[in-house]
Design a protein around this motif. Sequence first.
Motif, short mmCIF file in Angstrom:
data_model
loop_
_atom_site.label_atom_id
_atom_site.label_comp_id
_atom_site.label_asym_id
_atom_site.label_seq_id
_atom_site.Cartn_x
_atom_site.Cartn_y
_atom_site.Cartn_z
N LYS A 61 0.50 -1.57 -0.15
CA LYS A 61 0.14 -0.33 -0.03
C LYS A 61 0.71 1.37 0.10
CE LYS A 61 -2.79 -1.61 3.22
NZ LYS A 61 -3.64 -1.90 4.39
N MET A 77 1.07 4.18 -2.76
CA MET A 77 0.62 5.21 -2.89
C MET A 77 1.71 6.56 -3.16
SD MET A 77 1.64 8.13 -0.36
CE MET A 77 3.14 7.36 0.97
N VAL A 114 -6.12 3.72 -1.51
CA VAL A 114 -5.45 2.74 -1.69
C VAL A 114 -5.64 2.10 -0.93
CG1 VAL A 114 -3.03 2.12 -1.76
CG2 VAL A 114 -3.28 3.88 -2.76
#
Length: 170
Positions: A17, A21, A44
Amino acid sequence: MGFKSLIAVALVEELLKFVAMRLIARKQGTVSNRFDTILLCALVGIGFQIFEDIGYASTGGVVLAIVRALMPFHFTLGAIMGYFYGKYKNKGKKSDLYLAIVLPTVIHGIFDFDVVNVEAFKILVYFAVASIVALWVITIFMIVKIRKWSVDDKMRDSDFSVIENADKYQ
């Protein structure tokens, strides 16, 4: 599944993640303030949760996918990540960067460990309900906090000037 593997799974998911991002945030103008950072990380997280839920549903875990869809788990962890990453980008403190990854990983690992070790269905139901309530309370708190920041001129673009600090978000 042991404790070490659960932490490893949580760490891998949270790092994925974080990397996603960062890749999205590289585009000029995508992120210009703390609010944008938190929102991007939360989105996200939602994308990651949707991907996981589709995986659960496609393997026959439809009930699990529905229960998971009611839990803002990845959204909340993403918002936590965005909060600390935004602080890091604003203040430059490495401890905030580490917290952006470590705190969601630890919460995720604890949650996964508890779910795997639940022995009775009755306990699982209570745990699921308690988790849903706790995550919604945390999520509502964070939304209220984000809302406050979005209308507070001091916390908006004055600290995150696109012109002066644009290189920090790329």
